[in-house]
Design a protein around this motif. Structure first.
Motif, PDB file in Angstrom:
ATOM      1  N   ALA A 129      11.340   0.801 -10.157  1.00 14.68           N
ATOM      2  CA  ALA A 129      12.165   1.756 -10.893  1.00 14.68           C
ATOM      3  C   ALA A 129      12.500   1.216 -12.274  1.00 14.68           C
ATOM      4  CB  ALA A 129      13.446   2.036 -10.107  1.00 14.68           C
ATOM      5  N   ASP A 130      12.772  -0.082 -12.358  1.00 12.94           N
ATOM      6  CA  ASP A 130      13.062  -0.707 -13.656  1.00 12.94           C
ATOM      7  C   ASP A 130      11.853  -0.595 -14.586  1.00 12.94           C
ATOM      8  OD1 ASP A 130      15.618  -1.414 -12.913  1.00 12.94           O
ATOM      9  OD2 ASP A 130      15.066  -3.439 -12.264  1.00 12.94           O
TER      10      ASP A 130
ATOM     11  N   ARG B  35      -2.401   0.154  -8.932  1.00 10.36           N
ATOM     12  CA  ARG B  35      -2.189  -0.325  -7.557  1.00 10.36           C
ATOM     13  C   ARG B  35      -2.104  -1.849  -7.513  1.00 10.36           C
ATOM     14  NH1 ARG B  35      -2.739   3.541  -3.587  1.00 10.36           N
ATOM     15  NH2 ARG B  35      -2.893   1.911  -1.990  1.00 10.36           N
ATOM     16  N   HIS B  36      -2.916  -2.506  -8.309  1.00 10.85           N
ATOM     17  CA  HIS B  36      -2.880  -3.975  -8.323  1.00 10.85           C
ATOM     18  C   HIS B  36      -1.525  -4.471  -8.824  1.00 10.85           C
ATOM     19  CE1 HIS B  36      -4.167  -8.131  -8.724  1.00 10.85           C
ATOM     20  NE2 HIS B  36      -3.757  -8.115  -9.977  1.00 10.85           N
ATOM     21  N   LEU B  37      -0.969  -3.774  -9.817  1.00 15.05           N
ATOM     22  CA  LEU B  37       0.340  -4.148 -10.342  1.00 15.05           C
ATOM     23  C   LEU B  37       1.414  -3.992  -9.269  1.00 15.05           C
ATOM     24  CD1 LEU B  37       2.302  -4.888 -12.627  1.00 15.05           C
ATOM     25  CD2 LEU B  37       2.339  -2.471 -13.256  1.00 15.05           C
ATOM     26  N   VAL B  38       1.382  -2.881  -8.533  1.00 14.71           N
ATOM     27  CA  VAL B  38       2.368  -2.652  -7.474  1.00 14.71           C
ATOM     28  C   VAL B  38       2.247  -3.742  -6.401  1.00 14.71           C
ATOM     29  CG1 VAL B  38       3.147  -1.072  -5.670  1.00 14.71           C
ATOM     30  CG2 VAL B  38       2.425  -0.179  -7.897  1.00 14.71           C
ATOM     31  N   THR B  39       1.014  -4.062  -6.026  1.00 14.91           N
ATOM     32  CA  THR B  39       0.801  -5.111  -5.023  1.00 14.91           C
ATOM     33  C   THR B  39       1.350  -6.442  -5.504  1.00 14.91           C
ATOM     34  OG1 THR B  39      -1.185  -4.018  -4.165  1.00 14.91           O
ATOM     35  CG2 THR B  39      -0.943  -6.368  -3.706  1.00 14.91           C
ATOM     36  N   THR B  40       1.117  -6.751  -6.779  1.00 10.31           N
ATOM     37  CA  THR B  40       1.626  -8.001  -7.345  1.00 10.31           C
ATOM     38  C   THR B  40       3.148  -8.035  -7.314  1.00 10.31           C
ATOM     39  OG1 THR B  40      -0.297  -8.213  -8.799  1.00 10.31           O
ATOM     40  CG2 THR B  40       1.689  -9.454  -9.404  1.00 10.31           C
ATOM     41  N   ILE B  41       3.786  -6.911  -7.661  1.00  9.48           N
ATOM     42  CA  ILE B  41       5.249  -6.839  -7.655  1.00  9.48           C
ATOM     43  C   ILE B  41       5.786  -7.090  -6.243  1.00  9.48           C
ATOM     44  CG2 ILE B  41       7.213  -5.275  -7.901  1.00  9.48           C
ATOM     45  CD1 ILE B  41       6.184  -6.289 -10.542  1.00  9.48           C
ATOM     46  N   VAL B  42       5.175  -6.448  -5.251  1.00 13.44           N
ATOM     47  CA  VAL B  42       5.645  -6.595  -3.871  1.00 13.44           C
ATOM     48  C   VAL B  42       5.480  -8.028  -3.396  1.00 13.44           C
ATOM     49  CG1 VAL B  42       5.247  -5.899  -1.472  1.00 13.44           C
ATOM     50  CG2 VAL B  42       5.216  -4.189  -3.289  1.00 13.44           C
ATOM     51  N   ARG B  43       4.324  -8.626  -3.671  1.00 15.44           N
ATOM     52  CA  ARG B  43       4.096 -10.000  -3.221  1.00 15.44           C
ATOM     53  C   ARG B  43       5.001 -10.987  -3.958  1.00 15.44           C
ATOM     54  NH1 ARG B  43       0.434 -11.012   0.341  1.00 15.44           N
ATOM     55  NH2 ARG B  43      -1.099  -9.435   0.931  1.00 15.44           N
TER      56      ARG B  43
ATOM     57  N   GLU C 281       0.828  -1.206   0.000  1.00  9.28           N
ATOM     58  CA  GLU C 281       0.000   0.000   0.000  1.00  9.28           C
ATOM     59  C   GLU C 281       0.865   1.260   0.000  1.00  9.28           C
ATOM     60  OE1 GLU C 281      -2.400  -0.552   3.423  1.00  9.28           O
ATOM     61  OE2 GLU C 281      -3.840  -1.901   2.435  1.00  9.28           O
ATOM     62  N   GLU C 282       1.954   1.249   0.791  1.00  7.86           N
ATOM     63  CA  GLU C 282       2.847   2.408   0.847  1.00  7.86           C
ATOM     64  C   GLU C 282       3.497   2.672  -0.508  1.00  7.86           C
ATOM     65  OE1 GLU C 282       5.615   1.509   3.905  1.00  7.86           O
ATOM     66  OE2 GLU C 282       4.132   1.629   5.537  1.00  7.86           O
ATOM     67  N   LEU C 283       3.983   1.601  -1.159  1.00  2.00           N
ATOM     68  CA  LEU C 283       4.643   1.778  -2.448  1.00  2.00           C
ATOM     69  C   LEU C 283       3.650   2.174  -3.533  1.00  2.00           C
ATOM     70  CD1 LEU C 283       7.281  -1.116  -2.462  1.00  2.00           C
ATOM     71  CD2 LEU C 283       7.556   1.285  -1.849  1.00  2.00           C
ATOM     72  N   ALA C 284       2.420   1.680  -3.431  1.00  2.00           N
ATOM     73  CA  ALA C 284       1.393   2.072  -4.403  1.00  2.00           C
ATOM     74  C   ALA C 284       1.084   3.560  -4.271  1.00  2.00           C
ATOM     75  CB  ALA C 284       0.134   1.239  -4.196  1.00  2.00           C
ATOM     76  N   ASP C 285       1.066   4.068  -3.031  1.00  2.00           N
ATOM     77  CA  ASP C 285       0.842   5.502  -2.817  1.00  2.00           C
ATOM     78  C   ASP C 285       1.983   6.333  -3.392  1.00  2.00           C
ATOM     79  OD1 ASP C 285      -1.535   4.997  -1.526  1.00  2.00           O
ATOM     80  OD2 ASP C 285      -0.665   5.056   0.493  1.00  2.00           O
ATOM     81  N   GLU C 286       3.219   5.794  -3.338  1.00  2.00           N
ATOM     82  CA  GLU C 286       4.383   6.521  -3.841  1.00  2.00           C
ATOM     83  C   GLU C 286       4.475   6.483  -5.367  1.00  2.00           C
ATOM     84  OE1 GLU C 286       8.011   5.236  -2.047  1.00  2.00           O
ATOM     85  OE2 GLU C 286       7.200   5.307  -0.009  1.00  2.00           O
ATOM     86  N   HIS C 287       3.756   5.564  -5.987  1.00  2.00           N
ATOM     87  CA  HIS C 287       3.804   5.422  -7.456  1.00  2.00           C
ATOM     88  C   HIS C 287       2.388   5.520  -8.034  1.00  2.00           C
ATOM     89  CE1 HIS C 287       7.600   3.583  -6.113  1.00  2.00           C
ATOM     90  NE2 HIS C 287       8.070   3.872  -7.297  1.00  2.00           N
ATOM     91  N   PRO C 288       1.759   6.691  -7.925  1.00  2.00           N
ATOM     92  CA  PRO C 288       0.366   6.829  -8.404  1.00  2.00           C
ATOM     93  C   PRO C 288       0.239   6.619  -9.904  1.00  2.00           C
ATOM     94  CG  PRO C 288       1.336   8.969  -7.908  1.00  2.00           C
ATOM     95  CD  PRO C 288       2.294   7.949  -7.392  1.00  2.00           C
ATOM     96  N   GLN C 289       1.364   6.724 -10.654  1.00  2.00           N
ATOM     97  CA  GLN C 289       1.287   6.529 -12.099  1.00  2.00           C
ATOM     98  C   GLN C 289       1.133   5.052 -12.469  1.00  2.00           C
ATOM     99  OE1 GLN C 289       3.972   6.985 -10.363  1.00  2.00           O
ATOM    100  NE2 GLN C 289       5.731   5.927 -11.237  1.00  2.00           N
ATOM    101  N   LEU C 290       1.346   4.158 -11.491  1.00  2.00           N
ATOM    102  CA  LEU C 290       1.234   2.722 -11.740  1.00  2.00           C
ATOM    103  C   LEU C 290      -0.054   2.179 -11.141  1.00  2.00           C
ATOM    104  CD1 LEU C 290       4.898   1.553 -10.946  1.00  2.00           C
ATOM    105  CD2 LEU C 290       3.888   1.998 -13.191  1.00  2.00           C
TER     106      LEU C 290
END
Length: 336
Positions: A193-194, A156-164, A145-154
């Motif tokens: 970042a990549d 949120r589901h994608l960010v969650t998937t990356i973290v998990r 959730e924290e990283l999704a907030d920091e990357h609003p251009q991405l």
């Protein structure tokens, strides 16, 4: 005589109606069992069936054996031909999952014939470790959730998937679970970042890839960072990451970049995103598992493994990598 004949007739064998499965069914089942009569194929199948994502990438099987990627692909093809698996290509990777229509059969096979893989003979410390990992789910969710907030251009589901995915990959080799969250955060940030990198702008990116990401690739990335003065972004990854950086290399990292670099170094799995973000990919003994991305330059360095070398041998390897790094750097920043 009549009485004796009656007794004989009463004891005679009378064929019962056939209850065997049909010949076609038996042939099909025999084919499946024959395909599964290989330890590596069974391990591949169990990896896919128990993956918390519901599917596994072809890159996930490198840790199961020292065989080459083409051999893994052959075993996956055999399993797919049985009808147990489905596959889907996404970009340069292929993902595998158990056919939903066959999931019951696969579960029954693994639970019945291989109980040791699940409950009966699991060491107590391993079971406790698994319980601790499951207990971190809330922390992983908060990190996502924290990283999704920091990357609003991405998304949120994608960010969650990356973290998990990052957490799952790193936990497979983790020895100290209380460091999993900060390591997952570092790795997830690198992956995000990549994914967001504009390859037409900014500093050149170089990705060093070896098998365990515990020696050569870590050392090469540190040397390139040092000798470029930060003008080149250097990353490293492993096709089969180890649990930790080898002590021989950790001491060298401390000498090159100070204690902070040695403390921050940790083996990381190879991802498609890292390759796609790189301008140059340098492989060291694992080129067959690295995806080929158009526009990326590839080099293969025949460098000895410092984990297997003496103290004098490690110094020779360091000097060899340094010379190669300098030659590479000259092609990336010719004005330096």
């Amino acid at each position: 005589m009549t009485t004796a004949r009656a007794v004989v007739d009463a004891d005679a064998c009378t064929p019962a109606p056939a209850r065997a499965i049909s010949l076609d069914a038996a042939t099909t089942i025999a084919g499946v069992l024959k395909a599964l009569a290989d330890p590596l194929r069974l391990r591949i199948l169990s990896t896919i069936a128990t993956d918390p994502r519901g599917e596994s990438c072809v890159c996930d099987f490198a840790a199961l054996s020292d065989v080459s990627q083409p051999t893994i692909s052959h075993h996956l093809k055999v399993l797919k031909e049985t009808g147990l698996l489905l596959s889907e290509r996404r970009g340069t990777w292929v993902w595998y999952r158990v056919d939903p229509a066959r999931s019951g059969a696969v579960t029954a096979l693994l639970d019945t014939l291989a109980p040791a893989a699940f409950n009966d003979t699991t060491p107590r410390d391993e079971a406790l470790s698994s319980a601790r990992l499951r207990g971190m789910d809330g922390r992983v969710t908060r990190l996502a959730e924290e990283l999704a907030d920091e990357h609003p251009q991405l998304d949120r589901h994608l960010v969650t998937t990356i973290v998990r995915e990052s957490y799952t990959s790193l936990s497979r080799t983790a020895r100290v679970t209380n460091m999993l969250i900060p390591i997952t955060e570092r790795f997830s940030r690198q992956r995000l970042a990549d994914m967001s990198r504009d390859r037409s702008a900014g500093a050149p990116h170089v990705l060093f890839v070896c098998v365990q990401n515990a020696g050569r690739s870590q050392l090469a990335a540190a040397l390139l960072t040092q000798r470029s003065g930060g003008a080149v972004v250097a990353r490293s990854a492993g096709s089969t990451p180890a649990a930790d950086v080898h002590p021989n290399v950790r001491s060298l990292l401390a000498q090159i970049g100070g204690g902070d670099l040695a403390d921050a170094a940790f083996p990381k799995p190879l991802t498609d995103d890292a390759v796609r973000a790189a301008d140059v990919v340098v492989t060291m003994g694992c080129g067959d598992v690295c995806p080929i991305i158009p526009g990326v330059r590839y080099e293969d360095w025949a460098v000895a493994d410092p984990a297997l070398a003496s103290e004098a041998g490690v110094a020779v390897i360091r000097d060899d990598i340094t010379a190669r790094v300098d030659a590479l750097l000259a092609t990336l920043t010719p004005s330096r």
